[in-house]
Design a protein around this motif. Structure first.
Motif, mmCIF file in Angstrom:
data_model
loop_
_atom_site.group_PDB
_atom_site.id
_atom_site.type_symbol
_atom_site.label_atom_id
_atom_site.label_comp_id
_atom_site.label_asym_id
_atom_site.label_seq_id
_atom_site.Cartn_x
_atom_site.Cartn_y
_atom_site.Cartn_z
ATOM 1 N N PRO A 1 -29.012 -70.640 -23.663
ATOM 2 C CA PRO A 1 -28.029 -70.928 -22.612
ATOM 3 C C PRO A 1 -26.574 -70.909 -23.063
ATOM 4 O O PRO A 1 -25.681 -70.813 -22.229
ATOM 5 C CB PRO A 1 -28.425 -72.326 -22.138
ATOM 6 N N PHE A 2 -26.326 -70.973 -24.373
ATOM 7 C CA PHE A 2 -24.946 -71.030 -24.864
ATOM 8 C C PHE A 2 -24.494 -69.713 -25.490
ATOM 9 O O PHE A 2 -23.361 -69.609 -25.952
ATOM 10 C CB PHE A 2 -24.798 -72.180 -25.861
ATOM 11 N N GLY A 3 -25.378 -68.725 -25.568
ATOM 12 C CA GLY A 3 -25.024 -67.420 -26.096
ATOM 13 C C GLY A 3 -24.867 -67.380 -27.602
ATOM 14 O O GLY A 3 -24.336 -66.431 -28.156
ATOM 15 N N GLY A 4 -25.308 -68.408 -28.278
ATOM 16 C CA GLY A 4 -25.224 -68.503 -29.733
ATOM 17 C C GLY A 4 -25.449 -69.934 -30.140
ATOM 18 O O GLY A 4 -25.615 -70.834 -29.295
ATOM 19 N N PRO A 5 -25.442 -70.199 -31.434
ATOM 20 C CA PRO A 5 -25.707 -71.558 -31.904
ATOM 21 C C PRO A 5 -24.563 -72.519 -31.573
ATOM 22 O O PRO A 5 -23.395 -72.125 -31.510
ATOM 23 C CB PRO A 5 -25.866 -71.397 -33.414
ATOM 24 N N ILE A 6 -24.944 -73.781 -31.357
ATOM 25 C CA ILE A 6 -23.964 -74.838 -31.107
ATOM 26 C C ILE A 6 -24.160 -75.946 -32.137
ATOM 27 O O ILE A 6 -25.236 -76.108 -32.711
ATOM 28 C CB ILE A 6 -24.085 -75.424 -29.682
ATOM 29 N N ALA A 7 -23.115 -76.713 -32.340
ATOM 30 C CA ALA A 7 -23.167 -77.857 -33.257
ATOM 31 C C ALA A 7 -23.980 -78.977 -32.627
ATOM 32 O O ALA A 7 -24.020 -79.130 -31.403
ATOM 33 C CB ALA A 7 -21.758 -78.350 -33.561
ATOM 34 N N HIS A 8 -24.619 -79.757 -33.464
ATOM 35 C CA HIS A 8 -25.280 -80.977 -33.015
ATOM 36 C C HIS A 8 -24.202 -81.917 -32.463
ATOM 37 O O HIS A 8 -23.122 -82.039 -33.050
ATOM 38 C CB HIS A 8 -25.964 -81.695 -34.183
ATOM 39 N N GLY A 9 -24.512 -82.621 -31.395
ATOM 40 C CA GLY A 9 -23.571 -83.616 -30.888
ATOM 41 C C GLY A 9 -23.262 -84.660 -31.944
ATOM 42 O O GLY A 9 -22.109 -85.067 -32.117
ATOM 43 N N TYR A 10 -24.299 -85.077 -32.680
ATOM 44 C CA TYR A 10 -24.080 -86.096 -33.699
ATOM 45 C C TYR A 10 -23.302 -85.562 -34.901
ATOM 46 O O TYR A 10 -22.669 -86.342 -35.609
ATOM 47 C CB TYR A 10 -25.400 -86.743 -34.126
ATOM 48 N N LEU A 11 -23.317 -84.256 -35.121
ATOM 49 C CA LEU A 11 -22.435 -83.680 -36.142
ATOM 50 C C LEU A 11 -20.985 -83.866 -35.699
ATOM 51 O O LEU A 11 -20.145 -84.334 -36.473
ATOM 52 C CB LEU A 11 -22.738 -82.195 -36.361
ATOM 53 N N THR A 12 -20.712 -83.536 -34.451
ATOM 54 C CA THR A 12 -19.358 -83.702 -33.935
ATOM 55 C C THR A 12 -18.922 -85.159 -34.061
ATOM 56 O O THR A 12 -17.823 -85.458 -34.530
ATOM 57 C CB THR A 12 -19.304 -83.239 -32.465
ATOM 58 N N LEU A 13 -19.798 -86.082 -33.683
ATOM 59 C CA LEU A 13 -19.488 -87.513 -33.795
ATOM 60 C C LEU A 13 -19.267 -87.918 -35.248
ATOM 61 O O LEU A 13 -18.338 -88.669 -35.553
ATOM 62 C CB LEU A 13 -20.620 -88.342 -33.194
ATOM 63 N N SER A 14 -20.095 -87.400 -36.151
ATOM 64 C CA SER A 14 -19.997 -87.800 -37.557
ATOM 65 C C SER A 14 -18.690 -87.356 -38.197
ATOM 66 O O SER A 14 -18.298 -87.889 -39.240
ATOM 67 C CB SER A 14 -21.183 -87.251 -38.363
ATOM 68 N N LEU A 15 -17.999 -86.411 -37.585
ATOM 69 C CA LEU A 15 -16.724 -85.936 -38.113
ATOM 70 C C LEU A 15 -15.545 -86.831 -37.743
ATOM 71 O O LEU A 15 -14.422 -86.587 -38.181
ATOM 72 C CB LEU A 15 -16.452 -84.503 -37.646
ATOM 73 N N LEU A 16 -15.791 -87.898 -36.967
ATOM 74 C CA LEU A 16 -14.667 -88.765 -36.570
ATOM 75 C C LEU A 16 -13.820 -89.251 -37.743
ATOM 76 O O LEU A 16 -12.590 -89.207 -37.651
ATOM 77 C CB LEU A 16 -15.163 -89.949 -35.748
ATOM 78 N N PRO A 17 -14.412 -89.730 -38.858
ATOM 79 C CA PRO A 17 -13.530 -90.153 -39.962
ATOM 80 C C PRO A 17 -12.590 -89.032 -40.424
ATOM 81 O O PRO A 17 -11.416 -89.274 -40.707
ATOM 82 C CB PRO A 17 -14.504 -90.551 -41.070
#
Length: 148
Positions: free
Chosen positions: A51-67
């Protein structure tokens, strides 16, 4: 910044971070650490046809990048000996982050309240933006406790 300055800053934007690339290598490393190798995160035919036309990042990866995304802000508080993450009041993953996208954080100080044990609980509303996208990747209301 002083504790009193924090109280005055409630409602203010406290910073906008630098852009950080979430490339496929980072996604793959996160998948290895978390053992989450779902096909939507892996490069290849399945993700390309998905559905996204390619790979997407894990939501929790995005969250883990907050620091990393919040590096350099919010400002340090005078006299603080320790600050700790206390949790999240709200977390929403709004828009998928496609592999190769760049993201950054924009934070607003929502509250600065005494904890009763000598600390101050800070609540930040953080929007994780995707470069070139109108809708953000995520919105997080995070809690940090600081102790003098």
């Amino acid at each position: 910044m002083t504790v009193e300055g924090l109280r005055v800053a409630v409602g203010d934007e406290v910073g906008v971070g630098d852009w950080v690339t979430i490339d496929q290598s980072r996604i793959d490393r996160f998948a290895d650490v978390t053992e989450d190798h779902q096909w939507i995160h892996q490069a290849g035919d399945a993700a390309d046809a998905g559905p996204f036309g390619g790979p997407i990042a894990h939501g929790y990866l995005t969250l883990s990048l907050l620091p990393r995304l919040l590096r350099g802000f919010p400002p340090a508080v005078d006299g603080v000996r320790m600050s700790i993450n206390y949790g999240l009041d709200k977390l929403r993953f709004i828009t998928p982050v496609e592999a190769g996208s760049r993201v950054r954080a924009r934070a607003v100080l929502l509250a600065a309240d005494p904890t009763g044990d000598g600390g101050i609980q800070l609540k930040y509303g953080t929007t994780i933006e995707i470069e070139g996208e109108e809708r953000p990747a995520a919105y997080v209301e995070g809690l940090v406790r600081v102790y003098r």
